[in-house]
Design a protein around this motif. Sequence first.
Motif, PDB file in Angstrom:
ATOM      1  N   GLU A 167      37.793  36.820  34.833  1.00 50.19           N
ATOM      2  CA  GLU A 167      38.141  36.384  36.020  1.00 50.19           C
ATOM      3  C   GLU A 167      39.622  36.418  36.424  1.00 50.19           C
ATOM      4  O   GLU A 167      40.465  35.947  35.229  1.00 50.19           O
ATOM      5  CB  GLU A 167      37.433  34.877  36.265  1.00 50.19           C
ATOM      6  CG  GLU A 167      38.203  33.888  35.408  1.00 50.19           C
ATOM      7  CD  GLU A 167      37.640  32.450  35.505  1.00 50.19           C
ATOM      8  OE1 GLU A 167      38.314  31.493  36.239  1.00 50.19           O
ATOM      9  OE2 GLU A 167      36.389  32.036  35.212  1.00 50.19           O
ATOM     10  N   ILE A 168      40.110  36.536  37.416  1.00 54.87           N
ATOM     11  CA  ILE A 168      41.314  36.681  37.772  1.00 54.87           C
ATOM     12  C   ILE A 168      41.755  35.866  38.825  1.00 54.87           C
ATOM     13  O   ILE A 168      40.975  35.960  39.956  1.00 54.87           O
ATOM     14  CB  ILE A 168      41.512  38.270  38.162  1.00 54.87           C
ATOM     15  CG1 ILE A 168      41.794  39.088  36.915  1.00 54.87           C
ATOM     16  CG2 ILE A 168      43.196  38.463  38.654  1.00 54.87           C
ATOM     17  CD1 ILE A 168      41.701  40.628  37.055  1.00 54.87           C
ATOM     18  N   TRP A 169      42.866  35.266  38.873  1.00 55.73           N
ATOM     19  CA  TRP A 169      43.296  34.416  39.891  1.00 55.73           C
ATOM     20  C   TRP A 169      44.499  34.762  40.563  1.00 55.73           C
ATOM     21  O   TRP A 169      45.337  35.347  40.178  1.00 55.73           O
ATOM     22  CB  TRP A 169      43.502  32.908  39.782  1.00 55.73           C
ATOM     23  CG  TRP A 169      42.189  32.317  39.466  1.00 55.73           C
ATOM     24  CD1 TRP A 169      41.326  32.454  38.116  1.00 55.73           C
ATOM     25  CD2 TRP A 169      41.305  31.682  40.221  1.00 55.73           C
ATOM     26  NE1 TRP A 169      40.367  31.819  38.020  1.00 55.73           N
ATOM     27  CE2 TRP A 169      39.796  31.324  39.555  1.00 55.73           C
ATOM     28  CE3 TRP A 169      41.143  31.319  41.551  1.00 55.73           C
ATOM     29  CZ2 TRP A 169      39.086  30.607  40.118  1.00 55.73           C
ATOM     30  CZ3 TRP A 169      40.055  30.683  42.194  1.00 55.73           C
ATOM     31  CH2 TRP A 169      39.073  30.331  41.301  1.00 55.73           C
ATOM     32  N   ILE A 170      44.365  34.890  41.897  1.00 53.06           N
ATOM     33  CA  ILE A 170      45.741  35.471  42.507  1.00 53.06           C
ATOM     34  C   ILE A 170      46.049  34.639  43.830  1.00 53.06           C
ATOM     35  O   ILE A 170      45.482  33.791  44.178  1.00 53.06           O
ATOM     36  CB  ILE A 170      45.330  36.849  43.268  1.00 53.06           C
ATOM     37  CG1 ILE A 170      44.116  36.894  44.384  1.00 53.06           C
ATOM     38  CG2 ILE A 170      44.703  38.009  42.072  1.00 53.06           C
ATOM     39  CD1 ILE A 170      43.636  38.186  45.022  1.00 53.06           C
ATOM     40  N   GLY A 171      47.210  35.105  44.296  1.00 52.73           N
ATOM     41  CA  GLY A 171      47.898  34.510  45.372  1.00 52.73           C
ATOM     42  C   GLY A 171      48.884  33.428  45.175  1.00 52.73           C
ATOM     43  O   GLY A 171      49.142  32.903  44.076  1.00 52.73           O
ATOM     44  N   GLN A 172      49.526  33.037  46.266  1.00 53.25           N
ATOM     45  CA  GLN A 172      50.458  31.954  46.136  1.00 53.25           C
ATOM     46  C   GLN A 172      49.923  30.599  45.942  1.00 53.25           C
ATOM     47  O   GLN A 172      48.804  30.608  46.063  1.00 53.25           O
ATOM     48  CB  GLN A 172      51.407  31.800  47.597  1.00 53.25           C
ATOM     49  CG  GLN A 172      51.641  33.315  48.263  1.00 53.25           C
ATOM     50  CD  GLN A 172      53.024  33.782  47.445  1.00 53.25           C
ATOM     51  OE1 GLN A 172      53.818  32.764  47.086  1.00 53.25           O
ATOM     52  NE2 GLN A 172      53.194  35.149  47.280  1.00 53.25           N
ATOM     53  N   ASN A 173      50.835  29.634  45.706  1.00 49.85           N
ATOM     54  CA  ASN A 173      50.452  28.302  45.428  1.00 49.85           C
ATOM     55  C   ASN A 173      49.743  27.740  46.646  1.00 49.85           C
ATOM     56  O   ASN A 173      50.271  28.043  47.713  1.00 49.85           O
ATOM     57  CB  ASN A 173      51.546  27.413  45.248  1.00 49.85           C
ATOM     58  CG  ASN A 173      52.185  27.586  43.809  1.00 49.85           C
ATOM     59  OD1 ASN A 173      51.216  27.809  42.930  1.00 49.85           O
ATOM     60  ND2 ASN A 173      53.515  27.401  43.794  1.00 49.85           N
ATOM     61  N   LYS A 174      48.507  26.946  46.829  1.00 45.56           N
ATOM     62  CA  LYS A 174      47.894  26.509  47.772  1.00 45.56           C
ATOM     63  C   LYS A 174      47.245  27.550  48.489  1.00 45.56           C
ATOM     64  O   LYS A 174      46.832  27.163  49.790  1.00 45.56           O
ATOM     65  CB  LYS A 174      48.672  25.429  48.427  1.00 45.56           C
ATOM     66  CG  LYS A 174      49.106  24.442  47.678  1.00 45.56           C
ATOM     67  CD  LYS A 174      49.660  23.148  48.581  1.00 45.56           C
ATOM     68  CE  LYS A 174      50.106  22.198  47.632  1.00 45.56           C
ATOM     69  NZ  LYS A 174      50.772  21.077  48.683  1.00 45.56           N
ATOM     70  N   ALA A 175      47.179  28.705  48.239  1.00 48.08           N
ATOM     71  CA  ALA A 175      46.587  30.053  48.854  1.00 48.08           C
ATOM     72  C   ALA A 175      46.112  30.888  47.825  1.00 48.08           C
ATOM     73  O   ALA A 175      46.320  32.219  47.979  1.00 48.08           O
ATOM     74  CB  ALA A 175      47.849  30.626  49.902  1.00 48.08           C
ATOM     75  N   ASP A 176      45.329  30.435  47.011  1.00 52.47           N
ATOM     76  CA  ASP A 176      45.163  31.157  45.935  1.00 52.47           C
ATOM     77  C   ASP A 176      43.393  31.498  45.925  1.00 52.47           C
ATOM     78  O   ASP A 176      42.840  30.625  46.446  1.00 52.47           O
ATOM     79  CB  ASP A 176      45.328  30.537  44.484  1.00 52.47           C
ATOM     80  CG  ASP A 176      44.846  28.875  44.464  1.00 52.47           C
ATOM     81  OD1 ASP A 176      45.100  28.458  45.245  1.00 52.47           O
ATOM     82  OD2 ASP A 176      44.006  28.684  43.395  1.00 52.47           O
ATOM     83  N   TYR A 177      43.136  32.468  45.397  1.00 47.92           N
ATOM     84  CA  TYR A 177      41.865  33.185  45.350  1.00 47.92           C
ATOM     85  C   TYR A 177      41.183  33.624  43.788  1.00 47.92           C
ATOM     86  O   TYR A 177      42.092  34.237  43.226  1.00 47.92           O
ATOM     87  CB  TYR A 177      41.740  34.281  46.281  1.00 47.92           C
ATOM     88  CG  TYR A 177      42.175  33.910  47.821  1.00 47.92           C
ATOM     89  CD1 TYR A 177      41.364  33.323  48.686  1.00 47.92           C
ATOM     90  CD2 TYR A 177      43.389  34.359  48.056  1.00 47.92           C
ATOM     91  CE1 TYR A 177      41.925  33.040  50.070  1.00 47.92           C
ATOM     92  CE2 TYR A 177      43.872  33.976  49.299  1.00 47.92           C
ATOM     93  CZ  TYR A 177      43.287  33.242  50.381  1.00 47.92           C
ATOM     94  OH  TYR A 177      43.755  33.297  51.421  1.00 47.92           O
ATOM     95  N   GLY A 178      40.053  33.208  43.671  1.00 49.28           N
ATOM     96  CA  GLY A 178      39.543  33.687  42.288  1.00 49.28           C
ATOM     97  C   GLY A 178      38.941  35.307  42.552  1.00 49.28           C
ATOM     98  O   GLY A 178      37.940  35.276  43.763  1.00 49.28           O
ATOM     99  N   LEU A 179      39.119  36.218  41.696  1.00 51.14           N
ATOM    100  CA  LEU A 179      38.242  37.482  41.729  1.00 51.14           C
ATOM    101  C   LEU A 179      37.432  37.427  40.496  1.00 51.14           C
ATOM    102  O   LEU A 179      37.968  37.678  39.260  1.00 51.14           O
ATOM    103  CB  LEU A 179      39.105  38.526  41.851  1.00 51.14           C
ATOM    104  CG  LEU A 179      38.528  39.903  41.618  1.00 51.14           C
ATOM    105  CD1 LEU A 179      37.646  40.157  42.575  1.00 51.14           C
ATOM    106  CD2 LEU A 179      39.632  41.036  41.805  1.00 51.14           C
ATOM    107  N   LEU A 180      35.981  37.178  40.387  1.00 54.51           N
ATOM    108  CA  LEU A 180      35.408  37.117  39.544  1.00 54.51           C
ATOM    109  C   LEU A 180      34.401  38.289  39.538  1.00 54.51           C
ATOM    110  O   LEU A 180      34.551  39.163  40.299  1.00 54.51           O
ATOM    111  CB  LEU A 180      34.521  35.640  39.499  1.00 54.51           C
ATOM    112  CG  LEU A 180      35.346  34.373  38.946  1.00 54.51           C
ATOM    113  CD1 LEU A 180      36.264  34.147  39.901  1.00 54.51           C
ATOM    114  CD2 LEU A 180      34.167  33.336  38.814  1.00 54.51           C
ATOM    115  N   ILE A 181      33.463  38.290  38.700  1.00 58.55           N
ATOM    116  CA  ILE A 181      32.780  39.607  38.246  1.00 58.55           C
ATOM    117  C   ILE A 181      31.212  39.142  39.041  1.00 58.55           C
ATOM    118  O   ILE A 181      30.556  39.617  39.879  1.00 58.55           O
ATOM    119  CB  ILE A 181      32.230  40.042  36.945  1.00 58.55           C
ATOM    120  CG1 ILE A 181      33.661  40.589  36.553  1.00 58.55           C
ATOM    121  CG2 ILE A 181      31.482  41.306  37.146  1.00 58.55           C
ATOM    122  CD1 ILE A 181      33.843  41.027  35.062  1.00 58.55           C
ATOM    123  N   THR A 182      30.612  37.939  38.510  1.00 58.37           N
ATOM    124  CA  THR A 182      29.253  37.473  38.667  1.00 58.37           C
ATOM    125  C   THR A 182      29.499  36.139  39.263  1.00 58.37           C
ATOM    126  O   THR A 182      28.890  35.019  38.332  1.00 58.37           O
ATOM    127  CB  THR A 182      28.249  37.664  37.677  1.00 58.37           C
ATOM    128  OG1 THR A 182      28.633  37.210  36.507  1.00 58.37           O
ATOM    129  CG2 THR A 182      28.148  39.114  37.567  1.00 58.37           C
TER     130      THR A 182
END
Length: 357
Positions: free
Chosen positions: A131-146
Amino acid sequence: MTRDPIKAARRKMIEQMTADLRKKLPDVLAETGLASESSLNAKIGGKAAEFIDLHHDVILSPDQYVTLYMKGFKNAMSPPESKFKNTHRENFEIFRLSPAAQEYFILFLKRSYLNHFTELSRVRPDLSQSEIWIGQNKADYGLLITPRFVNGAWQNDRSEIRHFPKLYWTVGHVLQSGLVVQGDPDKIEFPDVKSYLTFFKNSLVRASGSPYEKAIAQSYVDFVNAASDPESVPLLIPEYRYEGAASKHKYRLDFCIIDPFTMQKVGYELSPWSTHGYLSKIGGLTQAKINEMAKDNFEKEMNKHRSFFKKHGIYALIYTDSQLANISEVFDDMKQYLEPVDKVVQLDFHLLEKFFV
C-alpha cells in the motif's frame, strides 16, 4: 477475439493431466484404501497456502512448485518417532506406501500449478510495500491493491493480492482499485483513463504548486493518452509519503515509478535552488554560520533520500536547476521506466506442446 495459442496449449495440457489422473485413480484408491476421488484430492489440494509462501515466491515451473510444496510438507510433518502423529504425517504415510498414489500426488500438483500459472509466476509486491500513501498533509490518498474497509480503516485483502487482475502499479491498477481516504468508507473511483488523468493532474499534482511538477504531469498525461495500451502504463506516483498514512511525516518524494514486472522503484526529486538550497535572512550572519545552515540543509536533503532507499527501496534521481531548465529532457529520462519490458522467461506451453511435432 484472437485465440492465444499459449493459453490454449496450457488448457490442453491440463485436460490431458486430468484424464491421466482419472486413469490412475482406481489403483490409487485400491492401494490406499481411500473411499473416493474427493477424499484423495482433499489430502493434497488446499494445502499449498500452508506449505508455500504464495505471496512472495515467484514460481516458474511445475517442478519448482512440486519441490516447494514437498519442502513445506516435510517441515509440517510431526517427527516419525513422535508418539502423536499429526495429519500431515498420517497423509505422508498413506502416500509413502502406495507407488500409484505417489505418481498421482506429483501429477496432481503439476496440474494445480498449471491451473494457477498466471498468478503463481508473476512478481508480487512485498506485503510491507503493498500500500502506498500519497499527497499533501490533509489531502492524502491511499493506493492499495485489494482495498477493503474494516473497523473504520482501509487495508488490503492480502489473500487476494496475488489474484489481482491488472498489472500492479499501472493505470489499470488504479482503475481497478481506486484511491481511498483513511477513515472514509467511500472509495474514489475512476470509470476510465481520462477521469483518472484529470484527477492526477488537477488534484494530485496541482496542490504541490511546483511549475516543474505540473509540466511533468502534463507530459505524463500526453504520454498515457498516446499509448497503445494506456492501462498498462506504469503510474507516475506523485508526492509519495515516506511514513504512509501517518498524519505527520518527515518526507515526500516528488514522483515515483514502479516497474510492474520486477517491482523495482525509481524516484524523482525536482530540486531547484530556490526551494532546496536558497538561504534567506542571512544579513549579519558570519560566514561560518551561513556555512553551518547550508550544511544543515544539505544533510537533511541527503538523509531524506537515504531514508527512502532504506525503508522503501527507492533510489531517487535528483534534478537541479540546470536539468530543470529543459523539463522535456527530464520527462525523457522517465520514459524508459514508463515503457517496461517483462524480462522474465515464462513457460511457452505452445512451444512445449509442438516442439517435436
